[in-house]
Scaffold this active site. Structure first.
Site, mmCIF file in Angstrom:
data_model
loop_
_atom_site.group_PDB
_atom_site.id
_atom_site.type_symbol
_atom_site.label_atom_id
_atom_site.label_comp_id
_atom_site.label_asym_id
_atom_site.label_seq_id
_atom_site.Cartn_x
_atom_site.Cartn_y
_atom_site.Cartn_z
ATOM 1 N N PRO A 75 29.029 -21.584 16.322
ATOM 2 C CA PRO A 75 27.670 -21.070 16.362
ATOM 3 C C PRO A 75 27.541 -19.903 17.338
ATOM 4 O O PRO A 75 27.544 -20.096 18.547
ATOM 5 C CB PRO A 75 26.844 -22.267 16.832
ATOM 6 C CG PRO A 75 27.764 -23.444 16.766
ATOM 7 C CD PRO A 75 29.138 -22.904 16.935
ATOM 8 N N GLU A 76 27.482 -18.710 16.804
ATOM 9 C CA GLU A 76 27.112 -17.557 17.616
ATOM 10 C C GLU A 76 25.646 -17.272 17.301
ATOM 11 O O GLU A 76 24.990 -18.060 16.635
ATOM 12 C CB GLU A 76 28.040 -16.373 17.321
ATOM 13 C CG GLU A 76 29.504 -16.721 17.641
ATOM 14 C CD GLU A 76 30.460 -15.538 17.589
ATOM 15 O OE1 GLU A 76 29.990 -14.401 17.659
ATOM 16 O OE2 GLU A 76 31.676 -15.769 17.486
#
Length: 284
Positions: free
Chosen positions: A12-13
């Site tokens: 998750p960026e």
DNA sequence: AGCTGGTCCTGATGGC
DNA sequence: TGCCATCAGGACCAGC
């Protein structure tokens, strides 16, 4: 492509967090949180022991994002949710049985929100209203500007890297200049801007800073757009499928030909113990 | 078995 | 010499 989607599913960026927020917001905003189920409080930091009691039967007003944090606003405080490196959130039927790594549930009347995080690098924190604005929380106070803030520009970037000798890739990752660029999008943004990842920050002039700021914004915007088409995956899914099918230009493409220049072969290099991909021929 | 990654923390380094 | 900002490396995990 298939190989890459396997990677992205666990990373998750900012785009993944923003798409998650967009996906879950319609199902939780304005609803009363009936109770929370905290099966495993040992995340990056312990989930506060009184959190479930504090928030039971409280209306959840808004789901915001700051950097890679999701901010769940209640009248008396804010929950800060971070997905770490392996976290995901899904909206599920209330009766859906949890499986291993399903650590936290937010239970509403008709459905629940569930955090799954195999590596437990994520977190759920509490910032009470009386502690002041949530942006002053220690986890948020030191964050850089949002990439889509109109004030983020080449000039902003150049101010941020002034006097800093770390590589531009490390400076992008540090998050104190601009937030949201993780390991994958750092490589992608630098490729887009045609800047070599190991260039010392203070060596970048205004022209390259302008290009990089624009590249960061465009790379993240493309990723959010790509993720937006999979919003339905956040509802009534067991979370077992990857939700990002980003078409990367360099990340994970070691040894493959560069898409932009003739003759360049994508190279992999370890920077600060992190994999970095670039084209040695067109990134200077 | 070894590699992977986001972030905080620690201890080291360098500039003034 | 002392202080501060900066930086590299370690730690945390499970899955493959």
């Amino acid at each position: 492509m298939p190989r890459l989607s396997i990677f992205l599913r666990f990373m998750p960026e900012l785009p993944e967090v923003e798409v998650t927020r967009q996906g879950i917001a319609p199902h939780i905003e304005g609803r009363v949180l009936r109770h929370m189920v905290i099966r495993e409080p040992r995340l990056r930091w312990p989930v506060p022991g009184d959190l479930a009691d504090l928030c039971a039967n409280q209306p959840l007003r808004r789901a915001e994002r700051r950097g890679k944090y999701l901010l769940l606003h209640f009248d008396h405080g804010v929950q800060l949710v971070h997905l770490g490196m392996s976290g995901s959130l899904r909206v599920l039927p209330t009766e859906q049985a949890p499986t291993v790594h399903d650590h936290v549930d937010w239970v509403f009347d008709a459905h629940l929100l569930r955090l799954r995080d195999p590596r437990r690098f994520g977190s759920v924190l509490w910032h009470p209203h009386e502690a002041g604005p949530v942006l002053g929380h220690p986890r948020l106070a030191g964050l850089g500007i949002e990439p889509f803030d109109p004030q983020f520009s080449g000039a902003w970037l150049q101010r941020g890297i002034r006097g800093r000798g770390a590589t531009i890739k490390a400076l992008l990752l540090a998050g104190d200049i601009v937030v949201g660029v993780g390991n994958i999008y750092a490589s992608e943004s630098l490729f887009r801007a045609r800047i070599h990842p190991s260039t010392p920050g203070h060596r970048l002039g205004r022209t390259r800073c302008d290009r990089l700021a624009e590249a960061v914004r465009a790379t993240l915007a493309d990723a959010i757009a790509a993720g937006g088409s999979s919003l339905r995956d956040f509802v009534h899914s067991d979370g077992g499928t990857g939700y990002f099918q980003l078409d990367s230009a360099v990340y994970g493409r070691e040894g493959e030909p560069c898409r932009r220049c003739a003759g360049g072969i994508i190279r992999k290099q370890i920077h600060n113990q992190r994999a970095t991909y670039y084209c040695p021929s067109c990134q200077k």
